[in-house]
Design an enzyme around this catalytic site. Structure first.
Site, PDB file in Angstrom:
ATOM      1  CG  ASN A 104       8.671   1.265  13.916  1.00  0.00           C
ATOM      2  OD1 ASN A 104       8.066   2.318  14.049  1.00  0.00           O
ATOM      3  ND2 ASN A 104       8.498   0.477  12.857  1.00  0.00           N
ATOM      4  CD  GLU A 105       4.389   0.266  12.202  1.00  0.00           C
ATOM      5  OE1 GLU A 105       4.720  -0.612  11.384  1.00  0.00           O
ATOM      6  OE2 GLU A 105       3.670   1.232  11.908  1.00  0.00           O
ATOM      7  CG  ASN A 128       4.395   4.238  13.947  1.00  0.00           C
ATOM      8  OD1 ASN A 128       4.825   5.198  14.564  1.00  0.00           O
ATOM      9  ND2 ASN A 128       5.177   3.242  13.565  1.00  0.00           N
ATOM     10  CE1 TYR A 174      -1.321   1.217   3.523  1.00  0.00           C
ATOM     11  CE2 TYR A 174       0.089   2.111   5.227  1.00  0.00           C
ATOM     12  CZ  TYR A 174      -0.081   1.631   3.950  1.00  0.00           C
ATOM     13  OH  TYR A 174       0.990   1.561   3.109  1.00  0.00           O
ATOM     14  CD1 TRP A 184       6.118   6.118   6.110  1.00  0.00           C
ATOM     15  CD2 TRP A 184       7.578   6.369   7.779  1.00  0.00           C
ATOM     16  NE1 TRP A 184       7.069   5.167   5.953  1.00  0.00           N
ATOM     17  CE2 TRP A 184       7.993   5.295   6.965  1.00  0.00           C
ATOM     18  CE3 TRP A 184       8.367   6.714   8.877  1.00  0.00           C
ATOM     19  CZ2 TRP A 184       9.139   4.558   7.222  1.00  0.00           C
ATOM     20  CZ3 TRP A 184       9.502   5.981   9.132  1.00  0.00           C
ATOM     21  CH2 TRP A 184       9.873   4.915   8.312  1.00  0.00           C
ATOM     22  CE  LYS A 211       2.208   4.985   3.570  1.00  0.00           C
ATOM     23  NZ  LYS A 211       2.786   3.795   2.927  1.00  0.00           N
TER      24      LYS A 211
END
Length: 756
Positions: A383-384, A438, A444, A518, A539
């Site tokens: 992830n990321e 994502n 953002y 999310w 969130k």
């Protein structure tokens, strides 16, 4: 026969590295499991939480063995993040990885008679060889899923292989047999010719559908089940497979698994296909903590979470960012979800070979321990991970993990969650079977309206890639309200508007194989402090205590549920000023009528979102929405001035701060092309590089605070996770609230500073 003894009661605990006790410590605190020492400080907004080595201890009596040669195992269902287990002063096992089960044969360490001392040291401090390294959530420490003793005879189903159940079941639909074929395999420790394994497959009503018998040293067999019923989202039908180890006329050991018959695939143009039916996966991500419980959840807690998600109408859950409890996988099996399960290979890549070994170990545990769950269709590799940058070794390790996943489980697909700045062309693509991004456009960086065009562009450029949206969302704090919601105001209204848009974007693109909000629930992140709520990521569609479903919850219920529903938004925006007010209604019905104090404001025929303008009377007003046979109501008060608490003070402060930033910029030509002279700092330097100069760091920190509302002080808060990001990328998180020239003005300041 196997005897599983819970050891969840009667522990002694100390929140310090007190060392291995020689006897049961009387002065340590009394606790029961599940337990974490970060239940409060992991989410209370204090800015940090205790990370270190702590100790648990209790006594137990050696289980009586009816036959000679029996074995005793200790089973730890999870221990965050590293753990060492001692019995009577001797180490039984050491385990790295905070989210999977592990066991140890402690037979030789137990006394024949009397009490044994069991001590477990848990450690949630940072260790370079253990993932996760850094991430945007609290790394809770403790024995948060429980501990068991397992007593088995000398010959028994295996307990030593990566915490697995010793039984693997692979049901495959079979057109030729008119049902399904069940591939069955078990592993027996120490058998001889006197032992056999009997398999029994029973349907959900308890009727035996098929059976087979195999020698204990060659247990693999395929059994046909004519007319087998499929497991699906709307009909999660489960079979129970039991393997019984027999020595002549005596049953010695037994293990079982609930399984489901289903087939699935992904197509770049058609999305996810379940049992031959195109089924776009639309759902949520989930973390495993609750208010002031941390991650020490009970089985009832896990099932409650699953039921709340089912009520939403979601058909998929991404279990972020680590292996979750067996209890939750069980709930998903029974309620009907398609699950993405993943390992905590997240945010920051460590080139230490020991760190890769830890990834391998955690992936093996994830797959081996959870292979039998029909709910799981996807194994997540990372992830990321490009937050920390890319390297040849990182790409190589991903290929190795993907290969391993397919070797361990050729029946499921692999996937990955790319961070938003992952290049759309590059070596991180075409590693896993399917991919997701994502994206937080509208929170953002960028605007919410950027999501659809980005997805369409990627899809057009890469028609061979199955594309999903693995994270998207924005903060929603139920205190904040107003008539003109905007990005970064943290209001419940902006969060609802954002999800209105995203639900529509996804509904219009069924080729997106999956999407995951999310997040389903607000969750603990001790390093965060934004939106007036410290220690949390806000969130969630539901609050961290599970008490409040935010308005954004109901837009998805309108899109995803079939039972008639209607929801009036804004009940917490209870005091309103002005001649008129906007009232939004969500419904899956074709028409909604709104009444104010019993008088109809009008009827609207819309798709999911109905927007009315109403004039309120002084004092209290009853608002009712009617959609067919369903109704919902709220009460609003008309006031002269709305409460000040409805607006987060720092929203205005940040806007003013941006304006002051430009005043301080002086006569800079903010429209000029950015330059990056050698030997000077710039926005393309990472925060870690900028930290070499106090002046450069201060300029960048101020800009990031104004843009993204993150206070990046070295060694505190989100620093460890974000220090490898460039100032350019961090400022971009400010999105549409930043005026043109903001990034250029920061760069203009930085290029005046010489690098050391």
């Amino acid at each position: 026969m196997r005897n599983i003894i819970s050891l969840n009661q009667g522990w002694k605990f100390i929140r310090e590295d007190a060392g291995l006790p020689a006897a049961l410590p009387e002065r340590w605190a009394d606790v029961d499991l599940p337990h974490t020492w970060n239940a409060v400080d992991g989410m209370d907004g204090g800015g940090s939480y205790y990370r270190g080595r702590c100790w648990y201890a209790r006594t137990f009596e050696t289980p009586k063995q009816p036959l000679p040669g029996g074995r005793v195992y200790v089973e730890v269902l999870a221990a965050g993040q590293q753990a060492a287990v001692y019995v009577n002063g001797k180490e039984a096992v050491y385990h790295e990885g905070g989210y999977s089960a592990f066991r140890a044969d402690i037979t030789g360490l137990c006394k024949k008679d009397g009490e044994n001392l069991l001590a477990i040291a848990c450690d949630n401090s940072e260790k370079s060889s253990v993932y996760p390294q850094f991430a945007d959530f609290t790394f809770y420490g403790g024995l948060y899923r429980g501990v068991n003793l397992i007593s088995v005879p000398a010959v028994h189903f295996d307990l030593d292989y990566y915490g697995g159940p010793g039984l693997r079941v692979t049901p495959r639909p079979c057109g030729g047999c008119g049902g399904a074929k069940f591939e069955l395999e078990s592993w027996v420790a120490g058998p001889d010719e006197n032992f056999t394994v009997t398999y029994s497959i029973r349907d959900a009503e308890g009727n035996e559908a098929a059976s087979a018998v195999r020698p204990a040293d060659s247990t693999k067999v395929t059994v046909a089940v004519p007319g087998a019923r499929r497991w699906s989202i709307d009909d999660p039908y489960l079979y129970t497979v039991t393997a019984t180890l027999q020595r002549r006329n005596e049953a010695c050991d037994e293990v079982s698994a609930q399984v489901g018959v289903r087939e699935f695939s992904c197509d770049p143009q058609k999305g996810f296909i379940l049992n031959g039916v195109e089924t776009p996966l639309r759902g949520v991500s989930r973390h495993q903590d609750k208010l002031y419980q941390g991650n020490a959840l009970t089985r009832a807690d896990h099932f409650e979470d699953a039921r709340i998600i089912k009520e939403l109408g979601a058909n998929t859950i991404r279990l972020a960012h680590y292996q979750h409890a067996q209890d939750f996988y069980d709930a998903c099996d029974q309620l009907g979800f398609i699950v993405w399960a993943e390992i905590p290979f997240i945010s920051m890549f460590n080139e230490d070979p020991a760190a890769h070994d830890n990834c391998v170990s955690q992936l093996k545990e994830l797959i081996i321990q959870n292979y039998n769950h029909p709910t799981i269709c996807f194994w997540g590799m990372s992830n990321e991970i490009l937050i920390g940058g890319i390297s040849d070794k990182l790409v190589e390790n991903h290929h190795a993990l993907n290969k391993l996943a397919h070797e361990l489980d050729p029946t499921r697909l692999t996937t990955i969650a790319h961070v938003t700045m992952t290049p759309t062309d590059g070596p991180m693509h075409h590693i896993t079977d399917v991919e997701s991004y994502n994206h937080y456009f509208g929170w953002y960086g960028g605007r919410m309206e950027d999501n659809g065009p980005w997805l369409d562009k990627f899809h057009a450029e890469h028609p061979d890639i199955c594309l999903g949206l693995s994270e998207y969302g924005c903060e929603g704090v139920v205190t904040y309200h107003g008539p003109a919601p905007a990005c970064k105001d943290y209001s419940e209204e902006y969060q609802a508007l954002y999800h209105e848009h995203m639900a529509k974007v996804l509904d219009e693109r069924p080729w997106i194989w999956s999407s995951h909000v999310w997040n389903m629930f607000d969750f603990g992140c001790a390093a965060r402090n934004e939106g007036g709520v410290g220690g949390r990521n806000n969130k969630g569609l539901v609050t961290i205590d599970r008490k409040t479903r935010k308005d954004s919850y109901y837009i998805y219920k309108a899109y995803w549920t079939k039972a008639p529903m209607v929801h009036v938004c804004g009940r917490r925006y209870a005091q309103r000023a002005g001649e008129t007010t906007e009232i939004r209604v969500y419904s899956n019905q074709p028409e909604v009528e709104l009444l104010v104090n019993g008088r109809s404001v009008g009827r609207q025929a819309e798709n999911k979102v109905f927007v009315f303008t109403a004039a309120l009377e002084p004092g209290f007003n009853v608002i009712v929405a009617k959609a067919g046979d369903v109704k919902d109501s709220i009460t609003l008060e008309k006031v002269e001035r709305e409460p000040a608490v409805y607006v987060l003070p720092e929203v205005n402060e940040r806007r003013e701060g941006v304006a002051n930033w430009f005043k301080l910029a002086g006569d800079l030509d903010l429209a000029a092309p950015m330059e990056f002279p050698e030997g000077r700092y710039s926005v393309r330097d990472t925060m870690e590089v900028l930290a070499q100069s106090p002046e450069a760091l201060e300029a960048a920190r101020t800009a990031v605070k104004l843009a993204a509302n993150f206070d990046l002080a070295p060694g505190a808060g989100m620093w460890d996770m974000m220090k490898s990001m460039t100032a350019e990328a961090l400022v971009a998180m400010g999105g549409s609230m930043l005026p043109q020239g903001f990034l250029e003005s920061l760069n203009a300041k930085l290029v005046k500073i010489d690098k050391a």
